[in-house]
Design a protein around this motif. Sequence first.
Motif, PDB file in Angstrom:
ATOM      1  N   THR A   1      47.458  68.118  26.050  1.00  0.00           N
ATOM      2  CA  THR A   1      46.912  69.407  26.016  1.00  0.00           C
ATOM      3  C   THR A   1      47.764  70.124  25.016  1.00  0.00           C
ATOM      4  OG1 THR A   1      46.021  69.291  28.272  1.00  0.00           O
ATOM      5  CG2 THR A   1      46.141  71.660  27.280  1.00  0.00           C
TER       6      THR A   1
ATOM      7  N   ALA B   1      49.355  67.203  30.196  1.00  0.00           N
ATOM      8  CA  ALA B   1      49.981  68.289  29.898  1.00  0.00           C
ATOM      9  C   ALA B   1      50.453  68.141  28.490  1.00  0.00           C
ATOM     10  CB  ALA B   1      51.045  68.844  30.836  1.00  0.00           C
TER      11      ALA B   1
ATOM     12  N   LEU C   1      49.050  75.001  29.170  1.00  0.00           N
ATOM     13  CA  LEU C   1      48.853  74.585  30.587  1.00  0.00           C
ATOM     14  C   LEU C   1      50.026  75.053  31.189  1.00  0.00           C
ATOM     15  CD1 LEU C   1      47.759  71.174  31.414  1.00  0.00           C
ATOM     16  CD2 LEU C   1      49.590  72.236  32.675  1.00  0.00           C
TER      17      LEU C   1
ATOM     18  N   GLY D   1      43.959  76.567  30.019  1.00  0.00           N
ATOM     19  CA  GLY D   1      44.588  75.633  29.145  1.00  0.00           C
ATOM     20  C   GLY D   1      43.743  74.557  28.324  1.00  0.00           C
TER      21      GLY D   1
END
Length: 218
Positions: free
Chosen positions: A120, A117, A127, A171
């Motif tokens: 990302t 996460a 996300l 995401g």
Amino acid sequence: MTIRVLVVDDQTLVRQGIRSLLDLTDDIEVVGEADDGMAALAAIEEHAPDVVLLDLRMPRHDGIWTLTALRDGAAQEPPAVLVLTTFDTDTLVLDAMRAGACGYLLKDVTLEQLTRAIRTLADGGTLISPSITDRLLRAVRRRRPAEGEDLPRIQPLTDRELEVLRLVAEGYSNREIARALFLAEGTVKNHVSALLVKLGARDRTNAVLRALHENVLN
């Protein structure tokens, strides 16, 4: 490139635990900690993190206050904020996303899920934990615009724009979308810019919320 992270949580043990876990990675560095929203704003200015891990329930200045202050008062582009909390009520999730959070995870995630996460968000993506997606969708559809709020009309999207929007909602970063759709990254950026205009959204998160509200993704 090392991703600089700020951990914001009112519990010292939680902050230390997250720091210890992230110290196990090669590309993520915890550059600071804060125990409430006001301290978080000062730490963001001091350390310039790429990603902020933010708890929602804190004394004095909580997570929603922090997100709102970053959105409305930042002189420069604020860092990406990943909400990391034990609370997953519909209202909290929706309020956090509307206030500018780029991601939302519960604290029962694994280290692998957390680092994914962070990467990302650092790469420009969004996300949301799969366990939260359905209740976010329900909350968005229940929520009515505030009195006097005049939402812009959504313009029709092309098939390609819908493909990009679906990946944004999952995401994916621009780079990942480009790979998935065999496009140049610059082309993806143009599609995302067009989506923001057509959906009347200020950013990627708001675009996804608007698309969910209007059933564009169905």
